[in-house]
Enzyme design. Structure first.
Site, PDB file in Angstrom:
ATOM      1  N   GLU A   1      70.497  22.816  65.412  1.00 23.81           N
ATOM      2  CA  GLU A   1      71.102  21.973  66.439  1.00 23.81           C
ATOM      3  C   GLU A   1      71.188  20.557  65.891  1.00 23.81           C
ATOM      4  O   GLU A   1      70.192  19.990  65.436  1.00 23.81           O
ATOM      5  CB  GLU A   1      70.258  22.025  67.731  1.00 23.81           C
ATOM      6  N   ARG A   2      72.385  19.991  65.914  1.00 26.72           N
ATOM      7  CA  ARG A   2      72.620  18.651  65.357  1.00 26.72           C
ATOM      8  C   ARG A   2      72.238  18.580  63.877  1.00 26.72           C
ATOM      9  O   ARG A   2      71.710  17.566  63.422  1.00 26.72           O
ATOM     10  CB  ARG A   2      71.867  17.575  66.141  1.00 26.72           C
TER      11      ARG A   2
ATOM     12  N   LYS B   1      59.506  20.560  75.175  1.00 24.88           N
ATOM     13  CA  LYS B   1      60.578  19.890  75.919  1.00 24.88           C
ATOM     14  C   LYS B   1      60.632  20.585  77.272  1.00 24.88           C
ATOM     15  O   LYS B   1      61.024  21.755  77.347  1.00 24.88           O
ATOM     16  CB  LYS B   1      61.901  20.047  75.157  1.00 24.88           C
TER      17      LYS B   1
ATOM     18  N   GLU C   1      67.103  18.642  80.361  1.00 20.12           N
ATOM     19  CA  GLU C   1      68.338  19.342  79.996  1.00 20.12           C
ATOM     20  C   GLU C   1      68.212  20.848  80.185  1.00 20.12           C
ATOM     21  O   GLU C   1      68.440  21.632  79.261  1.00 20.12           O
ATOM     22  CB  GLU C   1      68.738  18.995  78.548  1.00 20.12           C
TER      23      GLU C   1
ATOM     24  N   ARG D   1      57.488  15.827  75.229  1.00 22.58           N
ATOM     25  CA  ARG D   1      58.581  14.874  75.087  1.00 22.58           C
ATOM     26  C   ARG D   1      58.926  14.207  76.412  1.00 22.58           C
ATOM     27  O   ARG D   1      58.943  14.867  77.455  1.00 22.58           O
ATOM     28  CB  ARG D   1      59.815  15.546  74.498  1.00 22.58           C
TER      29      ARG D   1
ATOM     30  N   LYS E   1      61.587   8.808  72.818  1.00 22.68           N
ATOM     31  CA  LYS E   1      62.677   8.358  71.941  1.00 22.68           C
ATOM     32  C   LYS E   1      62.710   6.834  71.913  1.00 22.68           C
ATOM     33  O   LYS E   1      62.392   6.196  72.913  1.00 22.68           O
ATOM     34  CB  LYS E   1      64.021   8.886  72.438  1.00 22.68           C
TER      35      LYS E   1
ATOM     36  N   ASP F   1      69.508   7.821  74.230  1.00 24.16           N
ATOM     37  CA  ASP F   1      69.417   8.982  73.357  1.00 24.16           C
ATOM     38  C   ASP F   1      69.940   8.616  71.965  1.00 24.16           C
ATOM     39  O   ASP F   1      71.067   8.943  71.630  1.00 24.16           O
ATOM     40  CB  ASP F   1      70.265  10.110  73.961  1.00 24.16           C
TER      41      ASP F   1
ATOM     42  N   GLU G   1      73.117  12.290  64.547  1.00 29.00           N
ATOM     43  CA  GLU G   1      73.950  12.811  65.632  1.00 29.00           C
ATOM     44  C   GLU G   1      74.981  11.794  66.128  1.00 29.00           C
ATOM     45  O   GLU G   1      76.163  12.101  66.216  1.00 29.00           O
ATOM     46  CB  GLU G   1      73.042  13.259  66.787  1.00 29.00           C
TER      47      GLU G   1
ATOM     48  N   GLU H   1      78.255   0.139  63.568  1.00 28.65           N
ATOM     49  CA  GLU H   1      78.182  -0.353  64.941  1.00 28.65           C
ATOM     50  C   GLU H   1      79.477  -1.080  65.319  1.00 28.65           C
ATOM     51  O   GLU H   1      80.000  -0.913  66.417  1.00 28.65           O
ATOM     52  CB  GLU H   1      76.996  -1.315  65.041  1.00 28.65           C
TER      53      GLU H   1
ATOM     54  N   TRP I   1      76.323  13.561  82.674  1.00 33.22           N
ATOM     55  CA  TRP I   1      75.199  13.176  81.819  1.00 33.22           C
ATOM     56  C   TRP I   1      74.649  11.775  82.079  1.00 33.22           C
ATOM     57  O   TRP I   1      73.676  11.349  81.454  1.00 33.22           O
ATOM     58  CB  TRP I   1      75.601  13.289  80.342  1.00 33.22           C
TER      59      TRP I   1
HETATM   60  O1  GCW Z   1      70.503  14.071  71.713  1.00 33.06           O
HETATM   61  C1  GCW Z   1      70.413  15.165  72.539  1.00 33.06           C
HETATM   62  C2  GCW Z   1      71.105  16.220  71.768  1.00 33.06           C
HETATM   63  C3  GCW Z   1      70.589  17.608  72.029  1.00 33.06           C
HETATM   64  C4  GCW Z   1      69.076  17.594  71.906  1.00 33.06           C
HETATM   65  C5  GCW Z   1      68.508  16.610  72.913  1.00 33.06           C
HETATM   66  C6  GCW Z   1      66.994  16.472  72.782  1.00 33.06           C
HETATM   67  C7  GCW Z   1      67.597  19.291  71.093  1.00 33.06           C
HETATM   68  O2  GCW Z   1      72.472  16.134  72.004  1.00 33.06           O
HETATM   69  O3  GCW Z   1      71.168  18.431  71.078  1.00 33.06           O
HETATM   70  O4  GCW Z   1      68.505  18.867  72.067  1.00 33.06           O
HETATM   71  O5  GCW Z   1      69.040  15.341  72.696  1.00 33.06           O
HETATM   72  O6  GCW Z   1      66.566  15.527  72.147  1.00 33.06           O
HETATM   73  O7  GCW Z   1      66.261  17.293  73.314  1.00 33.06           O
END
Ligand code: GCW
Length: 616
Positions: free
Chosen positions: A118-119, A239, A243, A276, A317, A322, A350, A451, A481
Site C-alpha cells: 500500500e503506497r 490501526k 478509516e 496509531r 503522524k 496526513d 505518497e 511545494e 474525507w
Molecule cells: O495516508 C493514508 C493512506 C492510506 C493509509 C493511511 C494510514 C495504510 O492514503 O493508504 O493506510 O493513511 O496511515 O493508515
C-alpha cells in the site's frame, strides 16, 4: 577476495555478499569488519569488546596499532558500522559513548501478503508474494545491514490495514514469521506485527470487546504463543477505529481501554503496544463546515492523557492531516505530556512525489524536530519506502530519506547539510567537489521546489484522489474525507482560529497565538490556518494570488533547472533511473503549474502581473 568497487558503503558499497549466516550482532560485526578491513587495508586490526550493560551504545577509539570498539550486545554492531563509515568518510572517530536518543526506531512496512505494498513506489514486497512468504535470504540480510548501519532497530512486517491473509502471520504462518525474524536478529533488528483489533471475532469468539475478560484472555494466549516462537518480538502495531478498521468504539469503549487491554497481553513478554492516533471521521459531509479534520485526534486523545499503560506507545503522524508537503506539528505532541509518544514520518512519498519527483525530507524533519524539542517523544517511526526493485527505493535519491531517518532517530539534532553530504559520499563516487555541491543543493532545495509547484502555503490536498499523484484542485472538495480548500471567487482556505473551527486553540499558548494571527503565522502555513482573500497582502507586498502564481511558475522552473543539473552529473549506474525520473518530474511540475494556476485564474479573475501564460 570480495570486491569493493567504490566508496559506497551504505546501500551498495558493502558489495560482498552476506551469504553466511551470522548468529549474533557480534558475529555480524566481526564479519563486516573482516571483509571491510581486507579491502580498506590500513593494516590496523579492530579489537571488539562486548560489555552487555552498554546495550545499544558503543565507544570507538583509535590506538597506534589498532581500533577499539566497546559496546553492548547491539552497540558493538552499531560501533562497527560507525567505524566503517568514519573511515570511508575520512572523518575522525566520534568521541565518548555514543547512544541513541530514542530506544525505538521503527520502520513500518505497509506490505500486503499479496505482494503489493500500500503506497509502495519501489516495487513489490520484499517478503510477501501470493499470500505467502517469499524472499531471498541474502536480500533480507542486505536489508538488515542497511537498517542496522543507520541504527533502525524495529521493522513491522505487514500493513497496518490488516487484510484477511495477514491474520495468518500470528498462527498458521507463525513458524515462517519466526524464520524471517531470525534472519534480521543478527543485525539487532526486531520485528513487529500489525494486528487486527477484531481478530478474536475471526477466531471463534462472539465479541472483541476489550472489557470482556474472555477477550483479554484470548489475546494473552495469542501473545504467549507468538512470543514462544519469537521471544524478542518488539510488539503489536494497531490501526483501530480509523478509516473503517475495527476498534473499541464499536463496543462503546475508549481508545485507552482498547490499547490497554492489548498492552497487558504483550507486557509479560516485554512487548510494546503501538497504537496509531490517525483517527478522524472519514465519512464527513462536505456541506458540514463545523467539522474540521485536523481537530479530530486531539479531541479523542487529549482527554485520555495519562491513562495508557506503561508499554503503550501512541504513534502520531507529524501533522494532523496526513503526511502533506507542509503541516504544522500535530497538537497532540504538546497535549499528551503523560503519554509515551512516537512521531510517525512517511518515507514512502505518497503525497510528496511518489519516488518519481525528488523530495529530500531531512530539511523538513529539521524544522519538525526544532519545533518539537526532542524530549516530547519516546520513539520514531517511519512508513517504509522500500521494495523489491533493484535499487530498493524506486528513485535512487529516495534512499537518502531512509538513511536520514536512521540518523535522526539516533540523533534528532543531526545537521542537515552534513548529513546530505555524508549520504552523497557514501553513495556516489564524485571526483569533483562541484558535483557534490550541485547534488547537495538539488536535494536541499527539492522540498521547496515540490511545494511551490504543487499546493503551497499549507493548502494541501489538491491531489488526484486515490492515487495521490498529480493535480486535482477539486478532487477532494466534495468528498467524505474532510480535506477541503473551499476556494471560491473571493477567498481560499479555512479559518482554523477561534473565530473559525477553533483548531489553533489546541496548541499551547505561544503557538496558539502565533498561528492564529496572520501577522505571526509562518507564511508557508498561512492557508493551513486562515481563509484569505486573493488580494491579501503578503509580507513582501505581493497579493496572495500573485504569490500563488509566482510559486507555481518558479517551482516549475526550478524543476527544469534541476533536470539540467542532473543531466551533467556522473551518477554511474543510477544515471538512467535518475534521468528518466527527472523527466517525469518536470512533466508533472508543468501539469501542476498549469492546472493550479488556471483553477485560481478562473475563480479569481486576477491577471498575472508578469503576464505569463495561464490557460483559460
Ligand atoms: O495516508 C493514508 C493512506 C492510506 C493509509 C493511511 C494510514 C495504510 O492514503 O493508504 O493506510 O493513511 O496511515 O493508515
Amino acid at each position: 577476495m570480495s570486491t569493493w568497487k567504490d566508496r559506497r558503503v551504505w546501500l551498495r558499497a558493502l558489495t560482498w555478499d552476506i551469504s553466511q549466516e551470522p548468529d549474533t550482532p557480534l558475529e555480524t560485526a566481526e564479519e563486516e569488519l573482516k571483509r571491510f578491513m581486507a579491502v580498506y587495508q590500513d593494516g590496523r586490526p579492530v579489537v571488539l569488546e562486548t560489555i552487555e550493560e552498554m546495550g545499544e551504545s558503543y565507544r570507538l577509539s583509535q590506538e597506534d596499532k589498532e581500533y577499539h570498539i566497546t559496546g553492548g550486545r547491539t552497540g558493538i554492531l552499531y560501533g562497527a558500522y560507525a567505524l566503517i563509515q568514519a573511515l570511508l568518510l575520512k572523518k575522525s572517530l566520534p568521541e565518548g559513548v555514543q547512544a541513541p536518543c530514542y530506544p525505538l526506531r521503527m520502520l513500518n512496512s505497509w506490505d500486503n501478503m499479496s505482494g503489493e505494498i500500500e503506497r509502495g513506489y519501489a516495487g513489490r514486497s520484499l517478503w510477501f508474494e501470493g499470500d505467502a512468504f517469499s524472499y531471498d535470504p541474502a536480500r533480507i540480510r542486505q536489508l538488515g545491514r542497511m537498517l542496522a548501519s543507520v541504527g533502525v532497530n524495529v521493522i513491522s512486517l505487514n500493513n497496518v490495514n490488516v487484510h484477511a491473509p495477514a491474520q495468518g502471520l500470528t498462527d498458521r504462518l507463525l513458524p515462517e514469521t519466526a524464520k524471517l525474524a531470525a534472519l534480521l536478529r543478527p543485525f539487532g533488528i526486531r520485528i513487529m506485527l500489525s494486528v487486527d483489533f477484531s481478530l478474536p471475532l475471526q477466531r471463534g469468539l462472539d465479541t472483541a470487546d476489550p472489557l470482556d475478560p474472555r477477550v483479554e484472555e484470548w489475546w494473552k494466549q495469542l501473545a504467549d504463543g507468538i512470543w514462544e516462537k519469537i521471544p524478542d518480538l518488539a510488539g503489536f502495531l494497531v490501526k483501530a477505529d480509523s478509516e473503517h478498521r475495527p476498534g473499541p468504539n464499536a463496543y462503546g469503549r475508549t481508545h485507552a481501554e482498547g490499547a490497554n487491554m492489548l498492552a497487558r497481553a504483550v507486557a509479560p513478554h516485554g512487548g510494546v503496544l503501538v497504537w496509531r492516533a490517525f483517527v478522524y471521521n472519514c465519512m464527513q459531509d462536505w456541506r458540514d463546515s463545523s467539522t474540521d479534520r485536523p481537530c479530530a485526534a486531539y479531541h479523542i486523545y487529549h482527554p485520555l492523557d495519562g491513562t495508557f499503560e506503561e508499554n503503550v506507545i501512541l504513534q502520531v503522524k507529524y501533522g494532523p492531516f496526513d503526511f502533506q508537503v507542509r503541516e504544522p506539528l500535530s497538537p497532540l505532541f504538546f497535549g499528551m505530556p503523560n503519554t509515551r509518544l512516537a512521531m510517525e514520518l512517511q518515507l514512502a512519498q505518497e503525497y510528496t512525489g511518489q519516488q518519481i519527483d525528488i523530495f529530500a525530507m531531512p530539511p523538513m524533519w529539521r524544522e519538525l524536530f526544532d519545533d518539537l524539542g526532542k524530549e516530547r517523544i519516546r520513539a520514531v517511526a517511519a512508513v517504509s519506502n522500500l521494495g523489491r526493485d533493484d535499487c530498493w527505493t524506486g528513485h535512487p535519491f529516495a534512499a537518502l530519506n531512509l538513511y536520514a531517518f536512521g540518523r535522526f532517530g539516533w540523533d534528532p539534532d543531526t545537521e542537515v547539510d552534513a548529513l546530505i553530504r555524508d549520504w552523497i559520499r557514501l553513495t556516489y563516487d564524485f571526483s569533483q567537489i562541484e558535483d557534490e555541491d550541485a547534488l547537495a543543493r538539488v536535494l536541499q532545495e527539492s522540498r521547496k521546489t515540490y511545494e511551490k509547484y504543487t499546493a503551497p502555503l499549507g493548502l494541501c490536498w489538491m491531489v488526484n484522489p486515490n492515487n495521490h499523484y498529480g493535480p486535482s484542485p477539486y478532487g477532494y472538495e466534495f468528498q467524505a474525507w474532510g480535506t477541503y480548500n473551499r476556494a471560491d471567487r473571493n477567498a481560499v482556505g479555512i479559518d482554523r482560529t477561534g473565530n473559525g473551527t477553533g483548531y489553533t486553540d489546541q496548541y499551547p499558548a505561544p503557538l496558539a497565538g502565533k498561528y492564529a494571527d496572520t501577522d505571526t503565522c509562518p507564511e508557508e502555513l498561512l492557508l493551513y490556518f486562515h481563509r484569505l482573500p486573493y488580494d491579501y497582502r503578503m509580507k513582501d507586498g505581493r497579493t496572495l494570488i500573485q504569490r500563488i502564481y509566482d510559486d507555481h511558475f518558479e517551482g516549475c522552473e526550478e524543476a527544469e533547472r534541476m533536470q539540467d543539473i542532473l543531466e551533467k552529473l556522473p551518477l554511474g549506474e543510477d544515471t538512467t533511473e535518475v534521468i528518466e525520473r527527472i523527466h517525469r518530474q518536470t512533466d508533472n511540475a508543468r501539469e501542476w503549474r498549469d492546472v493550479i494556476n488556471t483553477f485560481f485564474h478562473r475563480l479569481s479573475g486576477a491577471e498575472d502581473e508578469k503576464n505569463r501564460k495561464i490557460y483559460d
